[in-house]
Design an enzyme around this catalytic site. Sequence first.
Site, mmCIF file in Angstrom:
data_model
loop_
_atom_site.group_PDB
_atom_site.id
_atom_site.type_symbol
_atom_site.label_atom_id
_atom_site.label_comp_id
_atom_site.label_asym_id
_atom_site.label_seq_id
_atom_site.Cartn_x
_atom_site.Cartn_y
_atom_site.Cartn_z
ATOM 1 N N CYS A 88 8.533 55.798 -7.329
ATOM 2 C CA CYS A 88 8.520 57.225 -7.290
ATOM 3 C C CYS A 88 7.146 57.597 -6.645
ATOM 4 C CB CYS A 88 8.761 58.096 -8.525
ATOM 5 S SG CYS A 88 9.259 59.605 -8.278
ATOM 6 N N HIS A 198 14.154 55.839 -8.593
ATOM 7 C CA HIS A 198 13.822 55.554 -10.064
ATOM 8 C C HIS A 198 14.641 54.319 -10.749
ATOM 9 C CE1 HIS A 198 10.950 58.641 -11.251
ATOM 10 N NE2 HIS A 198 11.546 59.385 -10.531
ATOM 11 N N GLU A 200 14.722 52.734 -13.263
ATOM 12 C CA GLU A 200 14.966 52.927 -14.589
ATOM 13 C C GLU A 200 16.217 53.982 -14.834
ATOM 14 O OE1 GLU A 200 12.531 53.582 -13.036
ATOM 15 O OE2 GLU A 200 11.716 55.621 -13.593
#
Lengths: 226, 257
Positions: A88, A198, A200
């Site tokens: 990011c 992202h 995650e």
Amino acid sequence: MNEVKKSVVAVIDYGMGNLHSVAKALEFVADENTQVVVTSDPAVIDAADRVLLPGVGAIRDCIGEMYNAGLVPSIRKAMAEKPFLAICVGIQSLMSHSEENGGVNCLDHFKGNALFFGEQHTDHDGSKLKVPHMGWNQVKQTINHPLWEGIPDNARFYFVHSFYVVPENKNEVAGTCDYGLEFCVALSRNNVFAVQFHPEKSHEDGLQLYKNFIHWDGKPSLANKD
Amino acid sequence: MGLAKRIIPCLDVDNGRVVKGVQFVDIRDAGDPVEVAKRYNEQGADEITFLDITASSDDRATTVHMVEAIASQVFIPLTVGGGIRTCEDIRRMLNAGADKVGINTAAVFNPEFVREAAERFGSQCIVVAIDAKKVSQEGEADKWEIFTHGGRKPTGLDAVEWAKKMVEYGAGEILLTSMDRDGTKNGFDLGVTRAISEAVHVPVIASGGVGNLDHLVDGVIEGKADAVLAASIFHFGEYSIQQAKERMSDAGIEMRL
């Protein structure tokens, strides 16, 4: 004692907040020989086997905090010698410069700039597009890379950003996405890989990318089979 | 190719339990938010939103633990709303693993809070929740106002103007709930959804009134929403998230399938 020395993944904490989900996702895919450490200690980063640079918030604060915390030498050292992943705002921080916050000089690992989509951003047909670019978009893999292994081309990843990177060297582009324009969402050079999305927050495919990172030897191409 | 529209199941959580009588036959503890979140995650939810309706602030610690537990197992974006009044509240939820927080009443009473929160944590994690009700009469030009206290108290604020102001103050996303439609199952208020979505440059989540899958389609195509939020049609097992996505995809909407 047969204890194996654990391989350490250092997640750099430079005070910009939420690293919980990054660490949890790494732990979720880590095997018993891998240890995930969230750290702001340069010595821990220097000693780690792999380093992950997250990024949240505005670029000026990110870069400022990296310098204030005395982390920049360790970040540069890690990028010179071991598997390194930026995510990011992390990818933006590796560029030469960002338009955000009135213009901010970044770490200049990749030549090029981070540009604003603009509040009047439009799609190819002229229709209005929302900024930030928020949600699940498809990532086209422009090179073969160990970090893309097991992830289908054009898989969807979760994005939240208003700025996008434009590298000068197109050979460093590892993936692109389309949002009114085709732009770079993944960069690769030697042992450094960086993504705009992202992992995650990107369900199975995001976890797979983290799993690939944990097992990556830092070589940019798929292992030679000969 | 392109950015997908999102489906966001919403869970009302009271003292660490999902309320509204969630009933899944194959989930051991039907009221456990972690179980419900995992289930929606497996069904392909694009995000999950929690609305903390806990009455006592002492019980908020329960919500923090719940968010921590979910963020350790569910790797899609999580939004937590309800009772967010200070930057400390926001920090606590983000540290627990929330990606975004919803600010509602606090924004109405103190708009500067939105500015402060966006500057401190970034617009990307600030969702301003707007509860709107139609106040124009039949034959008049459409007009919607902001209401607080579950739709009981009018504020005199024009909903479209308020949305624009909140974006100017730093909101990264607008969660728009029609108080006229909430709980009716008659579909979104498409008029206010479209008016706000066209007035702001940030994404708008439509909420309130979903009774069937066509309502979700309408919210995106006619309401121009970037995401659709629903609770009861998913809670009661009437439809799965996957079914909703397929229906929307069949209608020509870009979805993550």
